[in-house]
Design a protein around this motif. Structure first.
Motif, PDB file in Angstrom:
ATOM      1  N   ASP A  40       0.834  -1.203   0.000  1.00  0.00           N
ATOM      2  CA  ASP A  40       0.000   0.000   0.000  1.00  0.00           C
ATOM      3  C   ASP A  40       0.863   1.245   0.000  1.00  0.00           C
ATOM      4  O   ASP A  40       1.231   1.771   1.048  1.00  0.00           O
ATOM      5  CB  ASP A  40      -0.923  -0.022   1.230  1.00  0.00           C
ATOM      6  CG  ASP A  40      -1.920   1.133   1.216  1.00  0.00           C
ATOM      7  OD1 ASP A  40      -2.115   1.726   0.136  1.00  0.00           O
ATOM      8  OD2 ASP A  40      -2.487   1.427   2.281  1.00  0.00           O
ATOM      9  N   GLY A  41       1.216   1.735  -1.198  1.00  0.00           N
ATOM     10  CA  GLY A  41       2.018   2.946  -1.304  1.00  0.00           C
ATOM     11  C   GLY A  41       3.461   2.759  -0.902  1.00  0.00           C
ATOM     12  O   GLY A  41       4.085   3.692  -0.372  1.00  0.00           O
ATOM     13  N   THR A  66       4.523  13.289  -4.442  1.00  0.00           N
ATOM     14  CA  THR A  66       3.933  12.911  -3.159  1.00  0.00           C
ATOM     15  C   THR A  66       5.014  12.929  -2.081  1.00  0.00           C
ATOM     16  O   THR A  66       6.177  12.624  -2.350  1.00  0.00           O
ATOM     17  CB  THR A  66       3.296  11.508  -3.221  1.00  0.00           C
ATOM     18  OG1 THR A  66       2.758  11.169  -1.924  1.00  0.00           O
ATOM     19  CG2 THR A  66       4.302  10.450  -3.632  1.00  0.00           C
ATOM     20  N   ARG A  83       6.979   4.958   2.551  1.00  0.00           N
ATOM     21  CA  ARG A  83       5.532   4.889   2.355  1.00  0.00           C
ATOM     22  C   ARG A  83       5.047   6.240   1.841  1.00  0.00           C
ATOM     23  O   ARG A  83       5.341   7.280   2.433  1.00  0.00           O
ATOM     24  CB  ARG A  83       4.809   4.532   3.646  1.00  0.00           C
ATOM     25  CG  ARG A  83       3.312   4.201   3.417  1.00  0.00           C
ATOM     26  CD  ARG A  83       2.597   3.939   4.741  1.00  0.00           C
ATOM     27  NE  ARG A  83       3.184   2.866   5.491  1.00  0.00           N
ATOM     28  CZ  ARG A  83       2.897   1.563   5.294  1.00  0.00           C
ATOM     29  NH1 ARG A  83       2.051   1.224   4.346  1.00  0.00           N
ATOM     30  NH2 ARG A  83       3.485   0.638   6.042  1.00  0.00           N
ATOM     31  N   ARG A  86       0.408   9.843  -0.504  1.00  0.00           N
ATOM     32  CA  ARG A  86      -0.733   9.756  -1.428  1.00  0.00           C
ATOM     33  C   ARG A  86      -0.612   8.454  -2.211  1.00  0.00           C
ATOM     34  O   ARG A  86      -0.306   8.419  -3.393  1.00  0.00           O
ATOM     35  CB  ARG A  86      -0.734  10.960  -2.371  1.00  0.00           C
ATOM     36  CG  ARG A  86      -0.976  12.288  -1.654  1.00  0.00           C
ATOM     37  CD  ARG A  86      -0.571  13.479  -2.513  1.00  0.00           C
ATOM     38  NE  ARG A  86      -1.163  13.430  -3.849  1.00  0.00           N
ATOM     39  CZ  ARG A  86      -0.780  14.235  -4.840  1.00  0.00           C
ATOM     40  NH1 ARG A  86       0.184  15.121  -4.636  1.00  0.00           N
ATOM     41  NH2 ARG A  86      -1.347  14.144  -6.022  1.00  0.00           N
ATOM     42  N   ALA A  87      -0.873   7.355  -1.517  1.00  0.00           N
ATOM     43  CA  ALA A  87      -0.691   6.037  -2.116  1.00  0.00           C
ATOM     44  C   ALA A  87      -1.559   5.839  -3.355  1.00  0.00           C
ATOM     45  O   ALA A  87      -1.153   5.171  -4.309  1.00  0.00           O
ATOM     46  CB  ALA A  87      -0.998   4.952  -1.085  1.00  0.00           C
ATOM     47  N   ALA A  88      -2.747   6.442  -3.352  1.00  0.00           N
ATOM     48  CA  ALA A  88      -3.666   6.247  -4.477  1.00  0.00           C
ATOM     49  C   ALA A  88      -3.129   6.839  -5.767  1.00  0.00           C
ATOM     50  O   ALA A  88      -3.548   6.443  -6.862  1.00  0.00           O
ATOM     51  CB  ALA A  88      -5.028   6.853  -4.148  1.00  0.00           C
ATOM     52  N   ASP A  89      -2.198   7.783  -5.665  1.00  0.00           N
ATOM     53  CA  ASP A  89      -1.656   8.434  -6.855  1.00  0.00           C
ATOM     54  C   ASP A  89      -0.475   7.677  -7.462  1.00  0.00           C
ATOM     55  O   ASP A  89      -0.010   8.031  -8.549  1.00  0.00           O
ATOM     56  CB  ASP A  89      -1.213   9.858  -6.528  1.00  0.00           C
ATOM     57  CG  ASP A  89      -2.383  10.767  -6.200  1.00  0.00           C
ATOM     58  OD1 ASP A  89      -3.523  10.417  -6.559  1.00  0.00           O
ATOM     59  OD2 ASP A  89      -2.158  11.821  -5.577  1.00  0.00           O
TER      60      ASP A  89
END
Length: 303
Positions: A40-41, A66, A83, A86-89
């Motif tokens: 996750d990111g 990020t 980490r 902004r993991a979604a990016d």
């Protein structure tokens, strides 16, 4: 791409897959590259890139930026885990390979951000395997084991970037420029995955300490025929006062088994020296003056 020969087609395909998955990293006074890996990111880079920094910034070639937090760093493998805020990016993770399957002469492609030039790609071959690289931790005598040597051009800023095979799988994390035309990378294999998992879980890697330095060496023909073994690890040094010294190991011993598992190189020992080996009796079989000798060492925690 019909106008490209097969070599160019392979390199350009790998470049297209990986360039967007390798970020330029700035952390404290350090800079380099980092590879997006499964999680996750999560990104992986070199410990020497982040140094003592706890936060930094990742920039991708598509313009995405990020912040990143340093989850943990391990100077003894020169690996660090980041980490993204902004993991979604982040782009999809790179595919990870297994450096244990590499052979000398195999095509590899390096992707990183040398000298601030984002998304740079170079190609070459695996020049050698099993190299040792002195760590940048300031601890004398400590090395990163089983480093990959490549002639793919690497420059400052490539550190932390990807070294990939012809199928686009990341088999190494570029870590150093050792001289003109000579680059080094930390292998991606089962040991690396264990280190990354430990950094994610605890922010550090606990290791057991044995206290030996050695290099691969052939097993005498008679022993090889009897035991089905062709190579072992010849001990060049046994550190005074170490668990290995207390167990009776000596320079010149040819290590054949550790923990009742065959050993052919330093990695064969290192992969057994994690937290679960601390304080646990570890049987070691060596060939000494033509005779098989069994000892039991009790590894301590590496400080």
């Amino acid at each position: 791409m019909d106008e490209l020969d097969s070599y160019s087609r392979t390199v350009s395909t790998v470049a297209a897959e990986l360039t967007g998955r390798v970020a330029a990293i700035r952390a404290g006074r350090g800079s380099g590259s980092a590879v997006v890996v499964p999680g996750d990111g999560i990104l992986v880079t070199n410990a020497h890139v982040v140094g003592d920094a706890r936060t930094g910034r990742a920039d991708f070639v598509d313009g995405v930026q990020t912040g990143v937090t340093v989850v943990g760093a391990d100077p003894l493998s020169d690996l660090a885990v980041l980490r993204a805020d902004r993991a979604a990016d982040l782009p999809p993770p790179a595919r990870l390979g297994d450096a244990d399957g590499l052979v000398v002469g195999q095509l590899v492609v390096a992707v990183g951000n040398p000298l601030g030039l984002a998304g740079s790609v170079t190609a070459g071959v695996v020049s050698a395997l099993g190299r040792a690289l002195p760590t940048r931790s300031g601890r004398a005598g400590r090395v990163v084991e089983d480093v990959i040597q490549t002639d793919a051009a690497l420059n400052p800023g490539n550190s932390g970037g990807a070294l990939a095979d012809a199928r686009g799988r990341v088999v190494g994390i570029n870590t150093a420029v050792a001289g003109v035309g000579l680059g080094l990378a930390v292998p991606v294999n089962a040991t690396t995955r264990r280190i990354v998992a430990a950094l994610l879980a605890d922010g550090r890697v606990r290791r057991a300490y044995l206290g030996v330095v050695g290099s691969p060496a052939p097993v005498p023909a008679a022993v090889a025929a009897k035991h089905g073994r062709t190579n072992g690890l010849r001990l060049a040094e046994v550190i005074g006062g170490s668990p290995a010294a207390r167990a009776g190991l000596r320079a010149g011993d040819l290590v054949l088994d550790v923990g009742r598992r065959p050993v052919q190189d330093a990695q064969g020992i290192q992969r057994q020296l994690f937290a679960d080996a601390i304080g646990v009796p570890l049987p070691v079989t060596v060939l000494r003056n033509g005779a098989m000798v069994d000892v039991v060492a009790v590894p301590t925690e590496l400080g």
